[in-house]
Design an enzyme around this catalytic site. Structure first.
Site, mmCIF file in Angstrom:
data_model
loop_
_atom_site.group_PDB
_atom_site.id
_atom_site.type_symbol
_atom_site.label_atom_id
_atom_site.label_comp_id
_atom_site.label_asym_id
_atom_site.label_seq_id
_atom_site.Cartn_x
_atom_site.Cartn_y
_atom_site.Cartn_z
ATOM 1 N N TYR A 1 -0.220 -9.747 0.635
ATOM 2 C CA TYR A 1 0.664 -9.317 1.330
ATOM 3 C C TYR A 1 0.712 -10.266 2.884
ATOM 4 O O TYR A 1 -0.282 -10.489 3.469
ATOM 5 C CB TYR A 1 0.511 -7.742 1.586
ATOM 6 N N HIS B 1 -10.535 -3.218 -0.692
ATOM 7 C CA HIS B 1 -11.564 -2.672 0.043
ATOM 8 C C HIS B 1 -12.610 -1.600 -0.725
ATOM 9 O O HIS B 1 -12.205 -1.021 -1.418
ATOM 10 C CB HIS B 1 -10.716 -1.876 1.019
ATOM 11 N N ARG C 1 -2.654 -11.886 3.671
ATOM 12 C CA ARG C 1 -3.901 -11.794 3.304
ATOM 13 C C ARG C 1 -4.071 -12.177 1.922
ATOM 14 O O ARG C 1 -3.174 -12.080 1.025
ATOM 15 C CB ARG C 1 -4.259 -10.343 3.403
ATOM 16 N N TYR D 1 0.780 -1.245 -0.143
ATOM 17 C CA TYR D 1 -0.063 -0.016 0.186
ATOM 18 C C TYR D 1 0.706 1.386 0.114
ATOM 19 O O TYR D 1 1.902 1.235 0.601
ATOM 20 C CB TYR D 1 -0.794 -0.010 1.319
ATOM 21 N N HIS E 1 -7.279 -8.947 -2.053
ATOM 22 C CA HIS E 1 -8.454 -8.273 -2.019
ATOM 23 C C HIS E 1 -8.366 -6.923 -2.238
ATOM 24 O O HIS E 1 -7.658 -5.949 -2.369
ATOM 25 C CB HIS E 1 -8.847 -8.753 -0.491
HETATM 26 FE FE LIG Z 1 -5.963 -4.937 2.830
#
Ligand SMILES: [Fe+2]
Length: 235
Positions: free
Chosen positions: A146, A161, A156, A107, A159
């Site tokens: 990640y 959000h 994770r 991110y 995905h």
């Molecule tokens: Fe996330």
């Protein structure tokens, strides 16, 4: 006077518990006291209205909305779907916001110190308004998996959000969309924390109709605000 349709009570059996033992940070932030019901006047408050004019022409296209010197790296995707209320009516002209990791699973955020490269041409955030049918569409890059510190070797699944208000504050939804066939789904405490009967509502469907030849793979992710078929909230 609000013209918000009356909402039926939220179907809590579709959502994960606030406190979910395997998802460790919920134990720190989940409420430990009974919830305080919202006053009806607040519940029926209309959601903030964002006009089309504040949504830029490229805001829905994450492959173009942050380019510096070229195209973002990764597998291009199109994600589209309809936003409907509990009676299946389209939720029109409502803001849909998304955020996600880049193809490497990183991110653009100072808290994210995962040892994976940032992409100078990818911000990982977008927004759009639903149309008259309640439909939204984003173009993006498939987010990478990640690691996270929940437990040893925790990763994770891929995905995206999403955040929506719908017609009123009471129909606010924050959720995550997953990709079909991801082996990490079976191991993810966040996905597994959603009741089994509702989990598949969080997984997008691959669609050849949405797929753009030679450009991007297509996925459909329909979103239901409230009612028994509601898209589950994240914890
Ligand atoms: Fe996330």
């Amino acid at each position: 006077m609000s013209d918000t349709p009356l909402l039926s009570p939220r179907d809590w059996s579709s959502h994960s518990d606030y406190l979910c033992q395997p998802y460790k940070s919920t134990l720190l932030r989940g409420p430990t006291k009974p919830l305080v019901p919202l006053k009806p006047a607040l519940k029926d408050l209309l959601a903030p209205v964002y006009g089309h004019e504040i949504v830029g022409e490229l805001d829905h296209d994450l492959t173009r909305n942050a380019r510096q010197n070229g195209e973002p790296i990764g597998e291009r995707i199109v994600v589209t779907g309809r936003v409907t209320d509990e009676d299946g009516r389209p939720v029109r002209n409502t803001l849909v916001e998304i955020w996600q990791a880049n193809a490497a699973g990183r991110y653009v955020h100072k808290v994210d110190q995962h040892d994976a490269p940032l992409d100078p041409n990818f911000l990982g955030a977008g927004r759009c308004m639903t149309d008259n049918e309640g439909r939204y569409t984003f173009v993006s890059i498939k987010p990478g998996a990640y690691p996270w510190g929940n437990h040893t070797n925790a990763w994770r699944p891929n995905h995206i959000h999403l955040s929506l208000f719908g017609q009123s504050f009471a129909s606010r939804l924050v959720t995550q969309m997953y990709f079909p066939g991801d082996p990490l789904l079976a191991l993810d405490p966040i996905y597994q924390g959603t009741p089994e009967k509702a989990r598949e509502r969080l997984v997008a469907k691959f669609s050849l109709d949405v797929t753009r030849a030679d450009i991007a793979l297509g996925y459909v992710f329909d979103i239901v605000l409230r009612g028994p078929q509601q898209t589950p909230m994240e914890q």
